[in-house]
Design a protein around this motif. Structure first.
Motif, short mmCIF file in Angstrom:
data_model
loop_
_atom_site.label_atom_id
_atom_site.label_comp_id
_atom_site.label_asym_id
_atom_site.label_seq_id
_atom_site.Cartn_x
_atom_site.Cartn_y
_atom_site.Cartn_z
N LEU A 35 49.65 49.78 35.67
CA LEU A 35 49.49 48.80 36.75
C LEU A 35 49.74 47.39 36.25
N MET A 36 49.33 47.10 35.03
CA MET A 36 49.58 45.78 34.47
C MET A 36 51.09 45.52 34.38
N TYR A 85 48.76 51.18 44.48
CA TYR A 85 47.63 50.74 43.67
C TYR A 85 48.01 49.47 42.93
N ARG A 86 47.03 48.58 42.78
CA ARG A 86 47.23 47.36 42.00
C ARG A 86 45.90 46.99 41.37
N LEU A 87 45.96 46.12 40.38
CA LEU A 87 44.76 45.66 39.70
C LEU A 87 44.01 44.65 40.56
N HIS A 92 42.46 42.66 36.13
CA HIS A 92 43.33 41.75 35.37
C HIS A 92 42.57 41.14 34.19
N SER A 93 41.29 40.82 34.38
CA SER A 93 40.52 40.23 33.29
C SER A 93 40.32 41.24 32.16
N ASP A 99 45.31 44.25 26.16
CA ASP A 99 46.46 43.63 25.51
C ASP A 99 46.19 43.43 24.02
N GLN A 100 44.98 43.05 23.68
CA GLN A 100 44.64 42.86 22.27
C GLN A 100 44.68 44.19 21.52
#
Length: 117
Positions: A35-36, A85-87, A92-93, A99-100
């Motif tokens: 989704l990201m 579907y989406r975040l 998102h947070s 990502d890390q």
């Protein structure tokens, strides 16, 4: 400064435990990553992206992520039915954290020798 004492500590009361409870399982982190990268994503596209996931398993994971307010499900009243579907903002947070993990994995994964492949 002294170290905290483990005798009275409870892992399930930590923020780390809570975060893991939201993303635990084989598919949830992958769904969030998908989704990201590609939102919005339709159910069938998500299933192809994950490959070999059962409808029931994907549906259950999506419902759990929606219940935890990490994703939004939007159903469009048309024939054939379309669901995307989406975040959420909360989702998102969380992606900053994931990502890390991705960055760490890229920096620490073994280097493959492409000449012998």
């Amino acid at each position: 400064m002294s170290k905290p004492c483990i005798e009275n500590a409870r892992f399930e009361e930590t923020g780390y435990s809570y975060t893991l409870s939201l993303i635990s399982g084989k598919y949830k982190p992958v769904i969030l990553y998908c989704l990201m990268e590609y939102e919005p994503v339709r159910f069938n596209d998500m299933q192809r992206y994950l490959s070999h996931v059962a409808d029931k398993t994907l549906s259950r994971n999506l419902k759990e992520l929606e219940a935890d307010d990490l994703i939004i499900r939007t159903a469009y009243p048309q024939i054939p039915p379309r669901v995307e579907y989406r975040l959420t903002e909360r989702g998102h947070s969380l992606m900053r954290v994931l990502d890390q993990l991705c960055d760490w994995g890229m920096a620490n994964r073994p280097v493959r020798d492409t000449e012998t492949d």
